[in-house]
Scaffold this motif. Structure first.
Motif, mmCIF file in Angstrom:
data_model
loop_
_atom_site.group_PDB
_atom_site.id
_atom_site.type_symbol
_atom_site.label_atom_id
_atom_site.label_comp_id
_atom_site.label_asym_id
_atom_site.label_seq_id
_atom_site.Cartn_x
_atom_site.Cartn_y
_atom_site.Cartn_z
ATOM 1 N N ILE A 1 4.560 15.312 2.086
ATOM 2 C CA ILE A 1 3.540 14.321 2.796
ATOM 3 C C ILE A 1 4.307 12.920 3.456
ATOM 4 O O ILE A 1 3.925 12.766 4.517
ATOM 5 N N LEU A 2 5.024 12.367 2.641
ATOM 6 C CA LEU A 2 5.825 11.388 3.217
ATOM 7 C C LEU A 2 6.639 11.765 4.486
ATOM 8 O O LEU A 2 6.737 10.813 5.575
ATOM 9 N N CYS B 1 1.024 5.081 1.199
ATOM 10 C CA CYS B 1 1.194 5.351 2.606
ATOM 11 C C CYS B 1 0.085 6.450 3.130
ATOM 12 O O CYS B 1 -0.550 6.080 3.878
ATOM 13 N N ALA B 2 -0.139 7.615 2.391
ATOM 14 C CA ALA B 2 -1.171 8.502 2.824
ATOM 15 C C ALA B 2 -2.633 7.849 2.823
ATOM 16 O O ALA B 2 -3.267 8.280 3.533
ATOM 17 N N GLU C 1 3.079 8.026 -2.210
ATOM 18 C CA GLU C 1 2.184 8.854 -1.322
ATOM 19 C C GLU C 1 0.649 8.300 -1.351
ATOM 20 O O GLU C 1 0.108 8.130 -0.162
ATOM 21 N N LEU D 1 6.862 9.305 -6.684
ATOM 22 C CA LEU D 1 6.683 9.896 -5.292
ATOM 23 C C LEU D 1 5.204 10.022 -5.138
ATOM 24 O O LEU D 1 4.574 9.648 -4.204
ATOM 25 N N SER E 1 9.047 15.245 -0.894
ATOM 26 C CA SER E 1 7.412 14.822 -0.673
ATOM 27 C C SER E 1 7.210 15.191 0.745
ATOM 28 O O SER E 1 7.436 14.407 1.721
#
Length: 243
Positions: free
Chosen positions: A215-216, A135-136, A132, A128, A213
């Protein structure tokens, strides 16, 4: 993409040419299609794509793989063009099975995808965190969870295999065994049941990524990324995307 200043080469992946120089690559300057095959994605090119376009490009890559007509990769040129920065369009979570290498199945080159591999394509805290980052922090547009047919990890979870640290890993897959509706032989020797559980396992992994997650999940709600599942067939080479 009509009228876009960037060229779309015959692979379906947007490229900038090595001949244009590193500065031109990073700036996303358009170049001739023949040059475009050699270099990795620039930030401008990757950022110009939507998650749906990235998924479509993956599908095209798999079609080339199945047809036995992969793009000619100049890996040394891709290495050079990505040395100062990487801008992958997707992060792929797949199994360690030697018969299912995502980069080859999707006909991608250096710098185009992040790749995380673990038996049974499960998600844990370390993966994870990696997704993250992809992508982030690094800007990937798609998370692709890729299961496959005849998965040994899934068969092991079905048959309750006990083997050192593998035991705990298979425990993560076991909820998929319980969640799979199947009226026939529910053992690891039944290939159809194994594949059915593998598909359920992909679906549960996608759900776990969103659940575990924020965030995701937030990026997906904002439309900045898509989290999708898929199943790879070892016999015919087809990667089927799940709705």
């Amino acid at each position: 993409m009509a009228g876009h200043p960037l060229n779309l080469d015959r692979r379906g992946w947007l490229k900038a040419g090595v001949a244009a120089g590193t500065a031109a690559v990073m700036a996303g300057v358009a170049v001739a299609p023949n040059d475009a095959q050699a270099a990795s994605l620039s930030q401008a090119q990757r950022d110009a794509m939507t998650p749906d376009q990235v998924i479509d490009m993956m599908k095209r890559g798999n079609a080339r793989f199945r047809a036995g007509k992969p793009q000619k990769h100049d890996y040394l040129a891709q290495k050079r063009s990505s040395a100062l920065g990487q801008y992958p369009a997707a992060v792929i979570l797949s199994c360690i099975d030697s018969r299912a290498p995502a980069e080859i199945i999707l006909d991608t080159g250096i710098g185009e995808t992040f790749n995380g591999r673990i038996a049974g394509n499960i998600s844990n805290n370390d993966l994870l965190g990696s997704m993250e980052f992809a992508c982030a922090a690094a800007g990937a547009k798609v998370i692709l969870v890729m299961g496959h047919t005849a998965c040994g990890a899934v068969a092991g979870a079905i048959d309750n295999v006990q083997l050192g640290h593998l035991t705990g890993l298979l425990d993560v897959i076991k909820p998929a065994v319980e969640a799979t509706k199947y009226t026939g032989d529910r053992s690891g020797k039944n290939a159809q049941f194994v594949d059915a559980v593998a598909r359920t396992n992909v679906q549960l992994t996608v759900e776990a990524i969103r659940k575990n997650s924020p965030i995701l999940a937030g990026l997906e709600k904002e439309g900045k990324i898509k989290i999708v599942g898929s199943m790879y067939d070892l016999t015919n080479g087809m990667l089927t995307f799940m709705a």
